[in-house]
Design a protein around this motif. Sequence first.
Motif, mmCIF file in Angstrom:
data_model
loop_
_atom_site.group_PDB
_atom_site.id
_atom_site.type_symbol
_atom_site.label_atom_id
_atom_site.label_comp_id
_atom_site.label_asym_id
_atom_site.label_seq_id
_atom_site.Cartn_x
_atom_site.Cartn_y
_atom_site.Cartn_z
ATOM 1 N N GLY A 160 19.116 51.785 19.566
ATOM 2 C CA GLY A 160 20.204 52.452 18.874
ATOM 3 C C GLY A 160 20.301 52.007 17.427
ATOM 4 O O GLY A 160 19.611 51.092 16.993
ATOM 5 N N THR A 180 24.826 55.998 15.907
ATOM 6 C CA THR A 180 25.737 56.570 14.923
ATOM 7 C C THR A 180 24.944 57.477 14.006
ATOM 8 O O THR A 180 23.957 57.041 13.402
ATOM 9 C CB THR A 180 26.441 55.475 14.117
ATOM 10 N N THR A 195 23.947 51.175 24.196
ATOM 11 C CA THR A 195 23.503 50.949 22.823
ATOM 12 C C THR A 195 24.145 51.995 21.931
ATOM 13 O O THR A 195 24.227 53.165 22.290
ATOM 14 C CB THR A 195 21.958 50.985 22.728
ATOM 15 N N GLN A 196 24.636 51.566 20.787
ATOM 16 C CA GLN A 196 25.377 52.454 19.885
ATOM 17 C C GLN A 196 24.422 53.298 19.054
ATOM 18 O O GLN A 196 23.479 52.784 18.444
ATOM 19 C CB GLN A 196 26.268 51.639 18.953
ATOM 20 N N ARG A 255 26.060 59.361 27.634
ATOM 21 C CA ARG A 255 26.675 58.912 26.397
ATOM 22 C C ARG A 255 28.178 59.040 26.495
ATOM 23 O O ARG A 255 28.700 59.871 27.252
ATOM 24 C CB ARG A 255 26.147 59.692 25.196
ATOM 25 N N THR A 269 26.885 61.075 17.925
ATOM 26 C CA THR A 269 27.373 59.706 17.819
ATOM 27 C C THR A 269 28.100 59.287 19.089
ATOM 28 O O THR A 269 29.024 59.970 19.548
ATOM 29 C CB THR A 269 28.317 59.572 16.619
ATOM 30 N N ALA A 270 27.651 58.190 19.680
ATOM 31 C CA ALA A 270 28.222 57.714 20.938
ATOM 32 C C ALA A 270 27.519 56.419 21.331
ATOM 33 O O ALA A 270 26.513 56.032 20.723
ATOM 34 C CB ALA A 270 28.030 58.751 22.047
ATOM 35 N N VAL A 271 28.051 55.778 22.356
ATOM 36 C CA VAL A 271 27.318 54.714 23.034
ATOM 37 C C VAL A 271 26.474 55.378 24.112
ATOM 38 O O VAL A 271 26.988 56.167 24.909
ATOM 39 C CB VAL A 271 28.271 53.673 23.653
ATOM 40 N N TYR A 272 25.201 55.064 24.113
ATOM 41 C CA TYR A 272 24.276 55.655 25.063
ATOM 42 C C TYR A 272 23.945 54.629 26.156
ATOM 43 O O TYR A 272 23.623 53.472 25.865
ATOM 44 C CB TYR A 272 22.998 56.095 24.352
ATOM 45 N N TYR A 273 24.021 55.095 27.387
ATOM 46 C CA TYR A 273 23.782 54.256 28.549
ATOM 47 C C TYR A 273 22.626 54.809 29.369
ATOM 48 O O TYR A 273 22.510 56.031 29.538
ATOM 49 C CB TYR A 273 25.013 54.217 29.461
#
Length: 124
Positions: A9, A121, A118-119, A38, A91-95
């Motif tokens: 990320g 942006t 993981t972020q 996300r 844009t988000a936190v991805y899992y």
Amino acid sequence: QVQLVESGGGLVQAGGSLRLSCAASGRIFSSYAMGWFRQAPGKEREIVAAISWNGGSTYYADSVKGRFTVSRDNAKNTVYLQMNSLKPEDTAVYYCAAESIWGLVVTRAGYRYWGQGTQVTVSS
């Protein structure tokens, strides 16, 4: 048990690309369906893409079709998410997530094992 660790990320300008990786350890990775989700601030966690145990089946959310590609390398116990033509709304936190099943899992509830995220942006 499966342990998942995401990486890759970061901050990127709109139109750019990133490749996320998810390294798995524990049980036999090759027998697990994998997914990428996300979560943006104030929003529900949503599925982005999923891939079956052997890569033979994939799924993409409509919002990322044609821009994102999910793949896996079972020899390396790793699943990837190639993200191209990124937009600010990505844009988000991805899992990443894993489940011991031969098919394709496209719901959040279908996965037991999750990474820490993981972020990503994307600036406009």
